[in-house]
Design an enzyme around this catalytic site. Sequence first.
Site, PDB file in Angstrom:
ATOM      1  N   GLN A 154       0.885  -1.167   0.000  1.00 35.52           N
ATOM      2  CA  GLN A 154       0.000   0.000   0.000  1.00 35.52           C
ATOM      3  C   GLN A 154       0.925   1.220   0.000  1.00 35.52           C
ATOM      4  O   GLN A 154       1.489   1.566   1.025  1.00 35.52           O
ATOM      5  CB  GLN A 154      -0.931  -0.031   1.214  1.00 35.52           C
ATOM      6  CG  GLN A 154      -1.713   1.257   1.463  1.00 35.52           C
ATOM      7  CD  GLN A 154      -2.510   1.736   0.265  1.00 35.52           C
ATOM      8  OE1 GLN A 154      -3.101   0.958  -0.465  1.00 35.52           O
ATOM      9  NE2 GLN A 154      -2.502   3.041   0.024  1.00 35.52           N
ATOM     10  N   PRO A 281      -5.968  -2.613   5.208  1.00 38.19           N
ATOM     11  CA  PRO A 281      -6.322  -1.489   6.078  1.00 38.19           C
ATOM     12  C   PRO A 281      -7.306  -0.503   5.457  1.00 38.19           C
ATOM     13  O   PRO A 281      -7.776   0.399   6.138  1.00 38.19           O
ATOM     14  CB  PRO A 281      -4.977  -0.797   6.319  1.00 38.19           C
ATOM     15  CG  PRO A 281      -4.174  -1.105   5.100  1.00 38.19           C
ATOM     16  CD  PRO A 281      -4.581  -2.489   4.695  1.00 38.19           C
ATOM     17  N   GLY A 283     -10.623   0.467   2.512  1.00 37.03           N
ATOM     18  CA  GLY A 283     -11.741  -0.054   1.749  1.00 37.03           C
ATOM     19  C   GLY A 283     -11.235  -0.458   0.383  1.00 37.03           C
ATOM     20  O   GLY A 283     -11.432  -1.578  -0.080  1.00 37.03           O
ATOM     21  N   GLY A 284     -10.578   0.484  -0.267  1.00 39.08           N
ATOM     22  CA  GLY A 284     -10.037   0.186  -1.584  1.00 39.08           C
ATOM     23  C   GLY A 284      -8.882   1.099  -1.912  1.00 39.08           C
ATOM     24  O   GLY A 284      -8.711   2.145  -1.288  1.00 39.08           O
ATOM     25  N   GLU A 286      -6.883   2.582  -5.496  1.00 41.08           N
ATOM     26  CA  GLU A 286      -7.058   2.699  -6.941  1.00 41.08           C
ATOM     27  C   GLU A 286      -5.803   2.369  -7.744  1.00 41.08           C
ATOM     28  O   GLU A 286      -5.440   3.110  -8.647  1.00 41.08           O
ATOM     29  CB  GLU A 286      -7.528   4.123  -7.251  1.00 41.08           C
ATOM     30  CG  GLU A 286      -6.508   5.256  -6.972  1.00 41.08           C
ATOM     31  CD  GLU A 286      -6.565   5.838  -5.561  1.00 41.08           C
ATOM     32  OE1 GLU A 286      -6.985   5.118  -4.634  1.00 41.08           O
ATOM     33  OE2 GLU A 286      -6.173   7.002  -5.386  1.00 41.08           O
ATOM     34  N   HIS A 310     -16.063   4.039  -6.744  1.00 40.22           N
ATOM     35  CA  HIS A 310     -15.102   5.039  -6.271  1.00 40.22           C
ATOM     36  C   HIS A 310     -13.694   4.761  -6.819  1.00 40.22           C
ATOM     37  O   HIS A 310     -13.072   5.632  -7.422  1.00 40.22           O
ATOM     38  CB  HIS A 310     -15.093   5.037  -4.730  1.00 40.22           C
ATOM     39  CG  HIS A 310     -14.118   5.993  -4.133  1.00 40.22           C
ATOM     40  ND1 HIS A 310     -14.474   7.250  -3.705  1.00 40.22           N
ATOM     41  CD2 HIS A 310     -12.791   5.902  -3.912  1.00 40.22           C
ATOM     42  CE1 HIS A 310     -13.420   7.879  -3.240  1.00 40.22           C
ATOM     43  NE2 HIS A 310     -12.378   7.083  -3.351  1.00 40.22           N
ATOM     44  N   GLU A 333      -9.649  13.086  -4.152  1.00 37.97           N
ATOM     45  CA  GLU A 333     -10.732  12.365  -3.471  1.00 37.97           C
ATOM     46  C   GLU A 333     -12.111  13.019  -3.614  1.00 37.97           C
ATOM     47  O   GLU A 333     -13.110  12.325  -3.755  1.00 37.97           O
ATOM     48  CB  GLU A 333     -10.386  12.141  -2.001  1.00 37.97           C
ATOM     49  CG  GLU A 333      -9.153  11.263  -1.782  1.00 37.97           C
ATOM     50  CD  GLU A 333      -9.276   9.847  -2.349  1.00 37.97           C
ATOM     51  OE1 GLU A 333     -10.402   9.406  -2.630  1.00 37.97           O
ATOM     52  OE2 GLU A 333      -8.224   9.200  -2.518  1.00 37.97           O
ATOM     53  N   TYR A 398     -12.821  14.262   0.998  1.00 36.19           N
ATOM     54  CA  TYR A 398     -13.810  13.433   0.325  1.00 36.19           C
ATOM     55  C   TYR A 398     -15.164  14.142   0.217  1.00 36.19           C
ATOM     56  O   TYR A 398     -15.683  14.363  -0.865  1.00 36.19           O
ATOM     57  CB  TYR A 398     -14.009  12.119   1.101  1.00 36.19           C
ATOM     58  CG  TYR A 398     -12.851  11.170   1.020  1.00 36.19           C
ATOM     59  CD1 TYR A 398     -11.725  11.355   1.824  1.00 36.19           C
ATOM     60  CD2 TYR A 398     -12.852  10.089   0.155  1.00 36.19           C
ATOM     61  CE1 TYR A 398     -10.647  10.475   1.766  1.00 36.19           C
ATOM     62  CE2 TYR A 398     -11.781   9.205   0.094  1.00 36.19           C
ATOM     63  CZ  TYR A 398     -10.685   9.404   0.894  1.00 36.19           C
ATOM     64  OH  TYR A 398      -9.633   8.542   0.818  1.00 36.19           O
ATOM     65  N   ARG A 570      -9.750  -3.043   8.387  1.00 39.65           N
ATOM     66  CA  ARG A 570     -10.042  -1.770   7.738  1.00 39.65           C
ATOM     67  C   ARG A 570     -10.071  -0.641   8.771  1.00 39.65           C
ATOM     68  O   ARG A 570     -10.882  -0.636   9.682  1.00 39.65           O
ATOM     69  CB  ARG A 570     -11.381  -1.886   7.011  1.00 39.65           C
ATOM     70  CG  ARG A 570     -11.657  -0.753   6.088  1.00 39.65           C
ATOM     71  CD  ARG A 570     -12.857  -1.057   5.225  1.00 39.65           C
ATOM     72  NE  ARG A 570     -13.315   0.132   4.539  1.00 39.65           N
ATOM     73  CZ  ARG A 570     -14.469   0.216   3.900  1.00 39.65           C
ATOM     74  NH1 ARG A 570     -15.261  -0.841   3.861  1.00 39.65           N
ATOM     75  NH2 ARG A 570     -14.829   1.335   3.307  1.00 39.65           N
TER      76      ARG A 570
HETATM   77  N1  BES Z   1      -6.965   6.546  -2.411  1.00 36.35           N
HETATM   78  C1  BES Z   1      -7.805   6.177  -1.340  1.00 36.35           C
HETATM   79  C2  BES Z   1      -7.093   5.483  -0.222  1.00 36.35           C
HETATM   80  C3  BES Z   1      -5.958   6.251   0.434  1.00 36.35           C
HETATM   81  C4  BES Z   1      -5.979   7.619   0.553  1.00 36.35           C
HETATM   82  C5  BES Z   1      -4.884   5.562   0.930  1.00 36.35           C
HETATM   83  C6  BES Z   1      -4.912   8.286   1.132  1.00 36.35           C
HETATM   84  C7  BES Z   1      -3.830   6.215   1.528  1.00 36.35           C
HETATM   85  C8  BES Z   1      -3.845   7.590   1.617  1.00 36.35           C
HETATM   86  C9  BES Z   1      -8.977   5.303  -1.807  1.00 36.35           C
HETATM   87  O1  BES Z   1      -9.445   5.641  -3.069  1.00 36.35           O
HETATM   88  C10 BES Z   1     -10.123   5.525  -0.869  1.00 36.35           C
HETATM   89  O2  BES Z   1     -10.575   6.627  -0.789  1.00 36.35           O
HETATM   90  N2  BES Z   1     -10.580   4.486  -0.180  1.00 36.35           N
HETATM   91  C11 BES Z   1     -11.697   4.556   0.755  1.00 36.35           C
HETATM   92  C12 BES Z   1     -12.955   4.004   0.160  1.00 36.35           C
HETATM   93  C13 BES Z   1     -13.814   4.967  -0.541  1.00 36.35           C
HETATM   94  C14 BES Z   1     -15.095   4.301  -1.001  1.00 36.35           C
HETATM   95  C15 BES Z   1     -14.126   6.230   0.219  1.00 36.35           C
HETATM   96  C16 BES Z   1     -11.388   3.701   1.951  1.00 36.35           C
HETATM   97  O3  BES Z   1     -10.416   2.949   1.893  1.00 36.35           O
HETATM   98  O4  BES Z   1     -12.113   3.755   2.923  1.00 36.35           O
HETATM   99 ZN    ZN Z   2     -10.397   7.532  -3.091  1.00 40.16          ZN
END
Ligand code: BES
Ligand code: ZN
Length: 615
Positions: A154, A281, A283-284, A286, A310, A333, A398, A570
């Site tokens: 990650q 750790p 949700g997702g 990219e 997303h 975001e 977000y 998570r």
């Molecule tokens: N890019 C983010 C995850 C992230 C952001 C990792 C900053 C490390 C630093 C990913 O696209 C994300 O926003 N994931 C969210 C899920 C989403 C549906 C809001 C999450 O993991 O909760």
């Molecule tokens: Zn995101």
Amino acid sequence: MKYAMLAGALLLAAACQQPAPKQEAETLPVKDQHTLSNADSIDIRKLDLNIGVDFEHKQISGVAAWHVANPQNIPLLKLDTYGLTIDSVSVNGRKVQHSLDAALPVLGSRLNIPVDQSAELVQIWYKTSPEATALQWLEPSQTMGKKQPFLYTQSESIYARTWIPCPDGPGIRFPYTATVKVPAGLMALMSAENVQQRNDSGIYHFSMEQPVPAYLMALAVGDISFKAIDSITGVYTEPAMLEKAAWELADMGKMVTTAAQLYGPYRWGRYDVLVLPPGFPLGGMENPRLTFATPTIIAGDRSLVSLIAHELAHSWSGNLVTNATWEDFWLNEGFTVYFERRIMEAMQGENYADMLWELGYQDLQGTVDELGKDSKDTWLKLDLHDRNPDDGLTDIAYEKGAHFLRLIEKNAGRAKLDTFLRTYFDSHAFKTMNTAQFLQYLDANLIKGDTAMASAIRIKDWVYGPGIPGNCPRAPQKRFAKVSDEVKRFKEGTAAKTLQTTGWSSHEWLYFLRALTGADKEKMKELDAAFGFTETGNSEMADQWFVMAVAADYEPAYPAMEKFLSEVGRRKFLTPLYAEMMKTPKGKEMAVRIYSKYKQNYHPLAQESLNKLVK
Ligand code: BES
Ligand code: ZN
């Protein structure tokens, strides 16, 4: 590339002959404070990575070969590293004397490599440390199959440097190839062109032709199988999860088409998803061509697929047009959340998307309450000076970001905003964008001197001001209005089991539970008997329910809660739940006991957050 864009912006500002607003100073080459690399003055052309993955020693080792050009004859190539052992470095095939600066707390150690104008190939032989933040090494027992180990990376925001010596800032992009050797029988995948079948040799070759920033470099290794959904989408996961995951994500191809219809062609070839073991750790994430996702979205009813929308949306906002620094994180975001809800609206209808908007608004409110309505951390444009970019990782980027775009939509009209966004993605594809640059672009291409529109939107209040501005749009609530009626009836004494809940989605249930925050033990018991919340398989609902259970000290939920905490990694779920436990002496004891027992199941990033909380 960066400079051409900058010149354009300056010309435009001059042509308008308006007094320059203060923030325009930002369009001058922005310094990314979270990289120690000087790759903005040396041309980084390509990375060829050749590494081996050693599960026994929890170590990646090999060579990172950077193809560069140095027309300005800069004397040192400076790269980011964190915890890496650098064995040797060569330039154009000749060994050179490198140096590694003392480690800084957040940024790590700068690697200095002497170069001259003739430098074309810089090869770095290195090893990672077992503590590398980007790497999670899973024992077989921590996987679904229980037989093989698993590794995944990650890298966002600044952890690529813990597994690759690289220019680790979102403003530097490069195409890459990789050769990865893993134990025979395991499969390796990257944010690149991937195979769909394992091979016996354990050697895998990858290529990512489009230039990407280091934070989008990703690798996963394990007992992984593939199932196609259609000709351009598919799922990778452990065999035990494959059928369920493929069923849950069956609409992915349609999602890609829908997204492309909204904001222009999908430029990455395939779109696959890797469903990881439960300790993931996030949700997702990219990662280009291959989103990494938590198994908690496999709810059995396709109710949590907006998370895939997303991560897919990031193929435009983030991966195609990338935030220039982590202070501009809302450009990644906020745009992505807006885009995600437009995809969901197109696929599931307006009333469905409106539920997502309302839940998001509640999250925004909660975050502003937590941070304080005057806090600078509630500005869209962040101030991360001397801080870890993770500090900016809140719902502000977000949800405030997404609501800002929604407000622009309301004022300019959907058709205009959509045309604007399509052109925005197209004209800045594979480039970076900072906040001031975006506002200028918005002004020149959408507002276009419409002062009535500008004063209705109040851009500065949103971007350089705190809290939720008074003109924040709210979605009408056709479906939640019915939920509110039932909440009211329940609060007035109607028995839980006679409430009208037929046909509710998990979003309605989540809204219902949120509205019952503060329910006492007796009410919790009644709700549980009627709806079986303690045993829900939906992770969003489970998390909300367990937080309420802790607040009410509703003990019958505790065994299921402990099981949840032992499996799910998570961070979004762990933090509020542990925080709630820490509020009372009894809860605190439970938190400390549970955390020490399952800590090793959590990713280093989640541990970092929880170490601050549970003590
Ligand atoms: N890019 C983010 C995850 C992230 C952001 C990792 C900053 C490390 C630093 C990913 O696209 C994300 O926003 N994931 C969210 C899920 C989403 C549906 C809001 C999450 O993991 O909760
Ligand atoms: Zn995101």
